[in-house]
Design a protein around this motif. Structure first.
Motif, PDB file in Angstrom:
ATOM      1  N   GLY A 427       1.451  -1.077   0.063  1.00  0.00           N
ATOM      2  CA  GLY A 427      -0.017   0.008   0.560  1.00  0.00           C
ATOM      3  C   GLY A 427       0.588   1.320   0.110  1.00  0.00           C
ATOM      4  O   GLY A 427       0.521   2.225  -0.943  1.00  0.00           O
ATOM      5  N   LEU A 428       2.066   1.602   0.809  1.00  0.00           N
ATOM      6  CA  LEU A 428       3.087   2.325   0.668  1.00  0.00           C
ATOM      7  C   LEU A 428       3.631   2.274  -0.783  1.00  0.00           C
ATOM      8  O   LEU A 428       3.518   3.370  -1.386  1.00  0.00           O
ATOM      9  N   ALA A 429       3.833   1.928  -1.621  1.00  0.00           N
ATOM     10  CA  ALA A 429       4.546   1.409  -2.309  1.00  0.00           C
ATOM     11  C   ALA A 429       3.429   1.938  -3.548  1.00  0.00           C
ATOM     12  O   ALA A 429       4.215   2.508  -4.910  1.00  0.00           O
ATOM     13  N   ILE A 430       2.407   1.746  -3.741  1.00  0.00           N
ATOM     14  CA  ILE A 430       1.065   2.367  -4.629  1.00  0.00           C
ATOM     15  C   ILE A 430       1.478   3.970  -4.866  1.00  0.00           C
ATOM     16  O   ILE A 430       1.525   4.538  -4.935  1.00  0.00           O
ATOM     17  N   ALA A 453      -1.695  -2.832  -7.221  1.00  0.00           N
ATOM     18  CA  ALA A 453      -3.200  -2.493  -6.071  1.00  0.00           C
ATOM     19  C   ALA A 453      -3.691  -3.612  -6.743  1.00  0.00           C
ATOM     20  O   ALA A 453      -5.174  -4.319  -6.352  1.00  0.00           O
ATOM     21  N   GLU A 454      -3.712  -3.586  -8.002  1.00  0.00           N
ATOM     22  CA  GLU A 454      -4.956  -5.042  -8.704  1.00  0.00           C
ATOM     23  C   GLU A 454      -4.259  -6.619  -7.824  1.00  0.00           C
ATOM     24  O   GLU A 454      -5.456  -7.319  -7.311  1.00  0.00           O
ATOM     25  N   LEU A 455      -3.088  -6.799  -7.596  1.00  0.00           N
ATOM     26  CA  LEU A 455      -3.030  -7.805  -6.740  1.00  0.00           C
ATOM     27  C   LEU A 455      -3.466  -7.512  -5.267  1.00  0.00           C
ATOM     28  O   LEU A 455      -4.328  -8.730  -5.294  1.00  0.00           O
ATOM     29  N   LEU A 456      -3.086  -7.130  -4.476  1.00  0.00           N
ATOM     30  CA  LEU A 456      -3.887  -6.225  -3.460  1.00  0.00           C
ATOM     31  C   LEU A 456      -5.587  -6.836  -3.715  1.00  0.00           C
ATOM     32  O   LEU A 456      -6.042  -7.715  -2.593  1.00  0.00           O
ATOM     33  N   ALA A 457      -5.940  -5.964  -4.585  1.00  0.00           N
ATOM     34  CA  ALA A 457      -7.812  -6.066  -4.509  1.00  0.00           C
ATOM     35  C   ALA A 457      -8.402  -7.357  -4.780  1.00  0.00           C
ATOM     36  O   ALA A 457      -9.377  -8.145  -5.024  1.00  0.00           O
ATOM     37  N   THR A 458      -7.392  -7.954  -5.500  1.00  0.00           N
ATOM     38  CA  THR A 458      -7.180  -9.712  -6.081  1.00  0.00           C
ATOM     39  C   THR A 458      -7.468 -11.192  -4.737  1.00  0.00           C
ATOM     40  O   THR A 458      -7.973 -11.703  -4.490  1.00  0.00           O
ATOM     41  N   VAL A 459      -5.852 -10.613  -4.994  1.00  0.00           N
ATOM     42  CA  VAL A 459      -5.368 -11.696  -3.876  1.00  0.00           C
ATOM     43  C   VAL A 459      -5.563 -11.930  -2.480  1.00  0.00           C
ATOM     44  O   VAL A 459      -5.643 -12.558  -1.831  1.00  0.00           O
ATOM     45  N   GLU A 498      -4.493   3.988   1.903  1.00  0.00           N
ATOM     46  CA  GLU A 498      -3.938   5.563   1.856  1.00  0.00           C
ATOM     47  C   GLU A 498      -3.770   4.702   0.022  1.00  0.00           C
ATOM     48  O   GLU A 498      -3.836   6.316  -0.366  1.00  0.00           O
ATOM     49  N   GLY A 499      -3.225   4.336   0.064  1.00  0.00           N
ATOM     50  CA  GLY A 499      -2.573   3.400  -1.336  1.00  0.00           C
ATOM     51  C   GLY A 499      -3.661   3.433  -2.295  1.00  0.00           C
ATOM     52  O   GLY A 499      -3.642   4.482  -3.231  1.00  0.00           O
ATOM     53  N   PHE A 500      -4.330   2.927  -2.055  1.00  0.00           N
ATOM     54  CA  PHE A 500      -6.181   2.392  -3.027  1.00  0.00           C
ATOM     55  C   PHE A 500      -6.360   4.835  -2.976  1.00  0.00           C
ATOM     56  O   PHE A 500      -6.985   5.048  -4.308  1.00  0.00           O
ATOM     57  N   LEU A 501      -6.360   5.448  -2.255  1.00  0.00           N
ATOM     58  CA  LEU A 501      -6.560   6.902  -2.340  1.00  0.00           C
ATOM     59  C   LEU A 501      -5.836   7.312  -3.519  1.00  0.00           C
ATOM     60  O   LEU A 501      -6.279   8.356  -4.426  1.00  0.00           O
ATOM     61  N   THR A 502      -4.684   7.585  -2.943  1.00  0.00           N
ATOM     62  CA  THR A 502      -3.434   8.781  -4.467  1.00  0.00           C
ATOM     63  C   THR A 502      -3.639   7.540  -5.715  1.00  0.00           C
ATOM     64  O   THR A 502      -3.594   8.185  -6.523  1.00  0.00           O
ATOM     65  N   THR A 514     -13.961   3.705  -3.860  1.00  0.00           N
ATOM     66  CA  THR A 514     -15.039   2.946  -3.318  1.00  0.00           C
ATOM     67  C   THR A 514     -14.325   1.725  -1.887  1.00  0.00           C
ATOM     68  O   THR A 514     -14.429   1.919  -1.376  1.00  0.00           O
ATOM     69  N   LEU A 515     -12.992   1.081  -2.817  1.00  0.00           N
ATOM     70  CA  LEU A 515     -12.414  -0.227  -2.027  1.00  0.00           C
ATOM     71  C   LEU A 515     -11.667   0.402  -0.770  1.00  0.00           C
ATOM     72  O   LEU A 515     -12.065  -0.180  -0.033  1.00  0.00           O
ATOM     73  N   ALA A 516     -11.076   2.107  -1.183  1.00  0.00           N
ATOM     74  CA  ALA A 516     -10.744   2.132   0.768  1.00  0.00           C
ATOM     75  C   ALA A 516     -11.190   2.554   1.171  1.00  0.00           C
ATOM     76  O   ALA A 516     -11.752   2.301   2.214  1.00  0.00           O
ATOM     77  N   GLY A 517     -13.345   3.029   0.889  1.00  0.00           N
ATOM     78  CA  GLY A 517     -14.115   3.758   1.815  1.00  0.00           C
ATOM     79  C   GLY A 517     -13.886   2.060   2.864  1.00  0.00           C
ATOM     80  O   GLY A 517     -14.473   2.011   3.694  1.00  0.00           O
TER      81      GLY A 517
END
Length: 702
Positions: A427-430, A453-459, A498-502, A514-517
């Motif tokens: 997340g920090l890297a994103i 981000a896709e990896l975090l969202a799927t796996v 935070e990574g998703f928001l950025t 949406t995912l961050a929320g």
């Protein structure tokens, strides 16, 4: 009979390193403690991580030794934990270790009852002493059981009571007007940091020196928020007398690190820490979290000062991450070892003769002078760690020499890589890669951020909950069927949100908002303590001897401070007062921590600076292919005030559009041209259409 290989299915490279030991290892699991109860023996917990030098030493000396393994197997149930997979287990028993010994570190060695209550703690033990320790523990278990278990219960109860009392005391430090309170605590923190700043070599305190990533971010934000007003005092000719210069502290530290041995002068990227006060000799492991945090710091230093050195370091650090840490699934690996071929730093150090062998005598002498390679050496056995205290006039020659050395180094045996993906660190890297990509004109950085981000969202996301680790695209598991998995902790939810928001602000893709929320709803519901604070583990997580809740920063932002930042950003993008209030409540512990130890509060202080600055809400609308839109978008981030949030749209989002970004709702083009809207707490200034106007608007006091 040989040891049972219970670690073979682990997704932790650290556990896999021990899978073939003669020690009969168990992963952390209910089954391990049940086995200890069945055999009526203590549990020996060993905690470490893959890049830990002394963990490798103890493994070679003791855990790979058949005689030591036989002693362990006969007298205890041995449990191996990767602290990066199970930070909750690590935090609980590190607290016990520090309380019982006065210090801590890894490898961590804890003897406990089958109920998980510790009675003896330590770190590294030489092999003879370790075998004697195991035998002595076994004798005490057999002959003094009552005293031992009573002591263990008292220790566990005291740890739980102390954790609760500490949390209550820190919460009690809050109260009062938030603006005034945050202003006072940030000013006081700069003064305290100035007092311990090393004017000669940068950084804070004495050796060993760790890169103070979150503190540097705070100092840059503080300077940006307060610097222009202080510098405008004409009667003083600059900043007010007696007011510490936050930028000086940040710049001096950043330059010292970037020119020292802690920074890889050939390949980019920072080592974990410097063993000396001058940043010359590092402990050579490279951690993902250090590098993503520092890439963002150097990017922000460049934004504020135009420093070519800061720009180069930010870009090289991101390039190093993509080259050395990116996994086949698009995530980022946790770390690189310090050792190769059994020697710490061997991959990185040079001798004059080695430079001459690669470059020839003239270029070899040039490289030795530029990089501080001496006959005596700055490290061990006549070897030197490369430094770069000044930039030579012949930049082309430096580039040619550096490329040749980097190519030659590639033929050396590389340090091992811990290739598990940790959610929080990714997340920090994103965040870092998305912002560096936008500002430095590197779409490959943005693409890498999106892939992670896709990896975090799927796996890593399953049924709305985060899994902390994965490896080879498989979600984390610690070893055996029935073993406890790697449930996400608070820092995972916070840093990924935070990574998703950025990423949403950089790409214009609303799904990340949406995912961050969703993640923040879990954080509020499952991790909140009911009084505005947060635990580090979820309410429905595995019960330990106490529920950890440490709001102070360590090598990464604390979960509490990270979630405060994510909540504040989300509130700025959506207009949610509930999230803003939750962010302020989470910062209730800030005065108590920053007042005693500001180096452990950098992340919270940085969030407080964002609060004091608004934070600014910047909406950029226009066709994505329009160069005017791109210019406004880049300027928005380049001129952004502390903690500012960014939204990007095409100007067609209706006010009632479902699934959109509220900051963009109803905001369109101005006379057919792309436009930028600057708001604070959803009170907006007139839209602007040029980068110059946008910079001027953002420069106004909040």
């Amino acid at each position: 009979m040989g040891a049972v290989n219970r670690l073979r299915n682990s997704t932790s490279p650290y556990l896999l390193q021990h899978a073939d030991n003669p020690v009969d290892w168990w992963p952390w699991s209910d089954e391990a403690f049940a086995e200890a109860a069945r055999r009526d023996v203590p549990v020996m917990l060993s905690v470490g991580y893959a890049a830990c030098h002394w963990c490798h030493v103890m493994a070679h000396e003791s855990f790979e030794d058949p005689e030591t393994a036989a002693v362990l197997n006969a007298h205890v149930v041995a449990v191996k934990v990767d602290r990066e997979e199970r930070p909750d287990v690590d935090a609980v028993y590190m607290t016990a270790t520090q309380a019982m010994t006065g210090s801590g570190g890894w490898p961590m060695t804890v003897f406990m009852t089958p109920a998980g209550e510790p009675f003896f703690c330590g770190t590294y033990f030489p092999p003879d002493r370790f075998r004697d320790l195991v035998l002595n523990v076994s004798r005490a278990w057999e002959g003094q059981r009552g005293d031992l278990t009573d002591r263990a219960k008292q220790i566990a109860a005291a740890l739980a009571e102390n954790a609760a009392a500490t949390a209550q005391a820190l919460r009690g430090a809050g109260g009062g007007d938030q603006e005034q309170r945050f202003g006072e605590v940030t000013d006081a923190a700069v003064a305290a940091l100035d007092h311990i700043y090393d004017d000669e070599t940068g950084g804070f305190g004495s050796a060993p020196k760790f890169p103070p990533s979150m503190v540097l971010e705070f100092l840059l934000r503080h300077h940006q928020r307060t610097g222009p007003q202080l510098a405008a005092a004409p009667e003083a000719g600059g900043p007010e007398a007696g007011v510490p210069d936050a930028l000086r502290l940040a710049e001096g530290t950043c330059e010292a690190m970037a020119r020292g041995g802690i920074y890889d002068q050939l390949g980019g990227g920072f080592a974990r820490y410097s063993v000396d006060a001058r940043w010359v000799v590092p402990h050579f492991e490279k951690m993902l979290y250090d590098n993503v945090l520092l890439a963002r710091v150097y990017l922000n230093l460049w934004r504020l000062t135009g420093s070519e050195l800061a720009c180069r370091v930010a870009q090289q650090t991101c390039d190093w991450m993509l080259r050395e840490l990116r996994t086949g699934e698009g995530g980022f690996a946790a770390s690189l070892d310090a050792d190769s071929e059994g020697e710490e730093g061997k991959f990185y150090v040079w001798r004059p003769a080695e430079l001459a062998a690669v470059l020839g005598p003239e270029d070899g002498e040039f490289a030795a002078e530029v990089f501080g390679v001496t006959a005596a050496g700055t490290f061990e056995h006549g070897a030197s760690v490369l430094q770069r205290h000044a930039d030579p006039q012949d930049a082309a020659r430096l580039a040619r020499v550096s490329d040749a050395l980097l190519a030659a180094r590639a033929d050396r045996v590389r340090p091992a890589r811990d290739d598990k993906v940790v959610a929080a660190w990714n997340g920090l890297a994103i965040s870092a890669l998305a912002e560096c990509g936008l500002l430095l004109g590197r779409p490959d950085f943005i693409a890498a951020a999106r892939d992670a981000a896709e990896l975090l969202a799927t796996v890593h996301l399953a049924n709305g909950r985060l899994i902390r680790t994965s490896r080879d695209g498989t979600a984390g598991a610690t070893g055996t069927a029935g073993a406890t998995g790697t449930a996400g902790v608070l820092e995972d939810y916070a840093c990924v949100a935070e990574g998703f928001l950025t990423l949403s602000g950089v790409t214009g893709e609303a799904r990340w908002l949406t995912l961050a929320g969703d993640l923040l709803e879990v954080a509020l519901g499952a991790f909140g303590d009911g009084e505005g604070g947060f635990y580090d583990t979820a309410a429905d997580g595995e019960p330990l001897i106490f529920r950890p809740a440490d709001p102070a920063d360590n090598a990464t932002p604390s979960g509490t401070f990270a979630v405060a930042g994510a909540l504040l950003s989300y509130s700025a993008l959506t207009g949610s007062a509930r999230h803003r209030e939750a962010a302020a409540a989470a910062l209730g512990v800030l005065p108590g921590i920053a007042g005693r130890y500001p180096r452990a509060a950098g992340a919270g202080l940085a969030v407080a600076e964002a609060w004091l600055a608004g934070p600014a809400e910047i909406a950029v609308v226009g066709a994505p292919e329009d160069e005017r839109t791109r210019a406004l978008h880049q300027t928005a981030l380049h001129a952004a005030t502390p903690g500012a949030v960014l939204a990007l749209g095409d100007g067609t989002q209706a006010a009632d559009a479902p699934g959109g970004v509220p900051l963009l709702a109803g905001r369109g083009l101005v006379d057919g041209a792309p436009a930028a809207y600057v708001c604070r707490q959803f009170t907006c200034l007139a839209p602007v259409t040029t980068p110059e106007q946008l910079s001027q608007t953002l420069a106004r006091p909040s």
